[in-house]
Design a protein around this motif. Sequence first.
Motif, PDB file in Angstrom:
ATOM      1  N   VAL A   1      40.940  44.855  51.504  1.00 39.52           N
ATOM      2  CA  VAL A   1      39.920  45.572  50.732  1.00 39.52           C
ATOM      3  C   VAL A   1      39.778  44.968  49.341  1.00 39.52           C
ATOM      4  N   LEU A   2      40.923  44.575  48.737  1.00 35.98           N
ATOM      5  CA  LEU A   2      40.854  43.978  47.394  1.00 35.98           C
ATOM      6  C   LEU A   2      40.056  42.681  47.418  1.00 35.98           C
ATOM      7  N   LEU A   3      40.315  41.841  48.448  1.00 32.99           N
ATOM      8  CA  LEU A   3      39.578  40.571  48.533  1.00 32.99           C
ATOM      9  C   LEU A   3      38.103  40.820  48.785  1.00 32.99           C
ATOM     10  N   ALA A   4      37.772  41.840  49.581  1.00 31.21           N
ATOM     11  CA  ALA A   4      36.364  42.145  49.815  1.00 31.21           C
ATOM     12  C   ALA A   4      35.681  42.545  48.516  1.00 31.21           C
ATOM     13  N   ARG A   5      36.368  43.341  47.687  1.00 33.49           N
ATOM     14  CA  ARG A   5      35.767  43.740  46.412  1.00 33.49           C
ATOM     15  C   ARG A   5      35.621  42.564  45.471  1.00 33.49           C
ATOM     16  N   LEU A   6      36.634  41.675  45.459  1.00 35.56           N
ATOM     17  CA  LEU A   6      36.567  40.544  44.540  1.00 35.56           C
ATOM     18  C   LEU A   6      35.479  39.568  44.932  1.00 35.56           C
ATOM     19  N   ILE A   7      35.381  39.249  46.225  1.00 35.41           N
ATOM     20  CA  ILE A   7      34.535  38.135  46.648  1.00 35.41           C
ATOM     21  C   ILE A   7      33.129  38.610  46.960  1.00 35.41           C
TER      22      ILE A   7
ATOM     23  N   GLU B   1      58.053  40.508  48.416  1.00 37.09           N
ATOM     24  CA  GLU B   1      57.771  39.776  47.184  1.00 37.09           C
ATOM     25  C   GLU B   1      56.488  38.961  47.314  1.00 37.09           C
ATOM     26  N   ALA B   2      56.255  38.359  48.496  1.00 42.78           N
ATOM     27  CA  ALA B   2      55.050  37.560  48.692  1.00 42.78           C
ATOM     28  C   ALA B   2      53.806  38.427  48.574  1.00 42.78           C
ATOM     29  N   VAL B   3      53.813  39.580  49.245  1.00 46.46           N
ATOM     30  CA  VAL B   3      52.628  40.436  49.238  1.00 46.46           C
ATOM     31  C   VAL B   3      52.382  41.010  47.845  1.00 46.46           C
ATOM     32  N   ILE B   4      53.465  41.491  47.203  1.00 41.72           N
ATOM     33  CA  ILE B   4      53.303  42.118  45.895  1.00 41.72           C
ATOM     34  C   ILE B   4      52.950  41.082  44.830  1.00 41.72           C
ATOM     35  N   GLY B   5      53.418  39.827  44.997  1.00 45.64           N
ATOM     36  CA  GLY B   5      53.020  38.777  44.069  1.00 45.64           C
ATOM     37  C   GLY B   5      51.528  38.530  44.093  1.00 45.64           C
ATOM     38  N   THR B   6      50.952  38.504  45.308  1.00 42.53           N
ATOM     39  CA  THR B   6      49.504  38.333  45.425  1.00 42.53           C
ATOM     40  C   THR B   6      48.752  39.480  44.760  1.00 42.53           C
ATOM     41  N   ILE B   7      49.191  40.715  45.047  1.00 44.46           N
ATOM     42  CA  ILE B   7      48.464  41.876  44.534  1.00 44.46           C
ATOM     43  C   ILE B   7      48.592  41.967  43.020  1.00 44.46           C
ATOM     44  N   SER B   8      49.798  41.633  42.481  1.00 45.11           N
ATOM     45  CA  SER B   8      49.964  41.747  41.034  1.00 45.11           C
ATOM     46  C   SER B   8      49.137  40.696  40.307  1.00 45.11           C
ATOM     47  N   THR B   9      48.972  39.494  40.926  1.00 43.40           N
ATOM     48  CA  THR B   9      48.099  38.494  40.307  1.00 43.40           C
ATOM     49  C   THR B   9      46.664  38.997  40.238  1.00 43.40           C
ATOM     50  N   ILE B  10      46.198  39.645  41.323  1.00 42.85           N
ATOM     51  CA  ILE B  10      44.848  40.215  41.315  1.00 42.85           C
ATOM     52  C   ILE B  10      44.720  41.257  40.209  1.00 42.85           C
ATOM     53  N   PHE B  11      45.761  42.081  40.029  1.00 38.37           N
ATOM     54  CA  PHE B  11      45.708  43.123  38.998  1.00 38.37           C
ATOM     55  C   PHE B  11      45.661  42.513  37.605  1.00 38.37           C
ATOM     56  N   PHE B  12      46.472  41.469  37.373  1.00 42.24           N
ATOM     57  CA  PHE B  12      46.476  40.838  36.048  1.00 42.24           C
ATOM     58  C   PHE B  12      45.100  40.268  35.724  1.00 42.24           C
ATOM     59  N   VAL B  13      44.511  39.573  36.714  1.00 39.00           N
ATOM     60  CA  VAL B  13      43.218  38.953  36.449  1.00 39.00           C
ATOM     61  C   VAL B  13      42.140  40.018  36.264  1.00 39.00           C
ATOM     62  N   ALA B  14      42.233  41.118  37.016  1.00 41.57           N
ATOM     63  CA  ALA B  14      41.232  42.180  36.865  1.00 41.57           C
ATOM     64  C   ALA B  14      41.355  42.858  35.510  1.00 41.57           C
ATOM     65  N   SER B  15      42.585  43.005  35.017  1.00 39.99           N
ATOM     66  CA  SER B  15      42.741  43.656  33.709  1.00 39.99           C
ATOM     67  C   SER B  15      42.342  42.742  32.569  1.00 39.99           C
ATOM     68  N   LEU B  16      42.168  41.433  32.848  1.00 40.98           N
ATOM     69  CA  LEU B  16      41.740  40.509  31.788  1.00 40.98           C
ATOM     70  C   LEU B  16      40.305  40.743  31.357  1.00 40.98           C
ATOM     71  N   ARG B  17      39.518  41.482  32.132  1.00 40.29           N
ATOM     72  CA  ARG B  17      38.140  41.728  31.715  1.00 40.29           C
ATOM     73  C   ARG B  17      38.092  42.581  30.459  1.00 40.29           C
ATOM     74  N   LYS B  18      39.116  43.366  30.228  1.00 31.23           N
ATOM     75  CA  LYS B  18      39.087  44.318  29.115  1.00 31.23           C
ATOM     76  C   LYS B  18      39.701  43.768  27.846  1.00 31.23           C
ATOM     77  N   ILE B  19      40.520  42.708  27.941  1.00 30.15           N
ATOM     78  CA  ILE B  19      41.203  42.223  26.744  1.00 30.15           C
ATOM     79  C   ILE B  19      40.787  40.788  26.492  1.00 30.15           C
ATOM     80  N   ASP B  20      41.170  40.278  25.328  1.00 31.17           N
ATOM     81  CA  ASP B  20      40.821  38.917  24.943  1.00 31.17           C
ATOM     82  C   ASP B  20      41.680  37.939  25.734  1.00 31.17           C
ATOM     83  N   ARG B  21      41.045  36.801  26.103  1.00 33.32           N
ATOM     84  CA  ARG B  21      41.772  35.868  26.952  1.00 33.32           C
ATOM     85  C   ARG B  21      42.807  35.071  26.172  1.00 33.32           C
TER      86      ARG B  21
END
Lengths: 151, 80
Positions: free
Chosen positions: A51-57, B57-77
């Motif tokens: 779902v996350l990838l669907a929202r992102l892409i 760790e593999a799955v949570i690493g992917t998800i946490s990277t997505i979260f970090f990049v998504a939260s970058l929209r609100k703060i200065d790069r």
Amino acid sequence: MMKEPFGGLILNVAFRMLVPFTIVYGVYVLCLGEFSPGGGFQAGALLAVGVLLARLILGFDTKFNVLGKTSVVMAGLGTFLYAFTGWLTIFGGADYFLNYDYMPIVLEPKHEMHAMGIFLIEIGVAICVMMTIINLLDAIVKRGEDDGSVE
Amino acid sequence: MQIYIVEAVLLIFLILITCAVIFCKDILSAAIIYSGFSFCAVLLYLMMGSPDVAFTEAVIGTISTIFFVASLRKIDRWCK
């Protein structure tokens, strides 16, 4: 997630190739968690990645999405499924919570009842984790958009 | 014997990646480099014989990277 999707041709094709396998692998991890590494938490995280990838892409208007308050309600339902399995055993006459010997559906070898009870609570954990991750992304993205506190 | 060499190389990679994340001025780059930390940690967990933790760790690493990049929209790069 985003107002405008940032997927190009390559990302769209990669999404269509990757995400069905991700979801099937998530269900596989959920169902065979007793023989192989994995379990409810990992399965929920894998299902949430789709779902996350669907929202992102594909952007927020994609069909493959979980909208609004649905994620909170489904997270509560997952937790309820966990608790309901425990209550089933309690009402069956068990002496403590999640004693699988007293499940209402009687199967002949005792470990079959254990496997069924563990599978039920794993489904609950998977739903709860998946919807909580989607809800976290909602909270991160929508912060500052509704009340305009940041921008 | 060779397995210790591979493990030492992975541990050195972990330390280097952590220093790179600390001293990086670009937060987007730091988030991407941090996924490399997750990858090295996955390999180390596999070597220590715990595939369950490595999978998580593999799955949570992917998800946490997505979260970090998504939260970058609100703060200065760039950090000053």
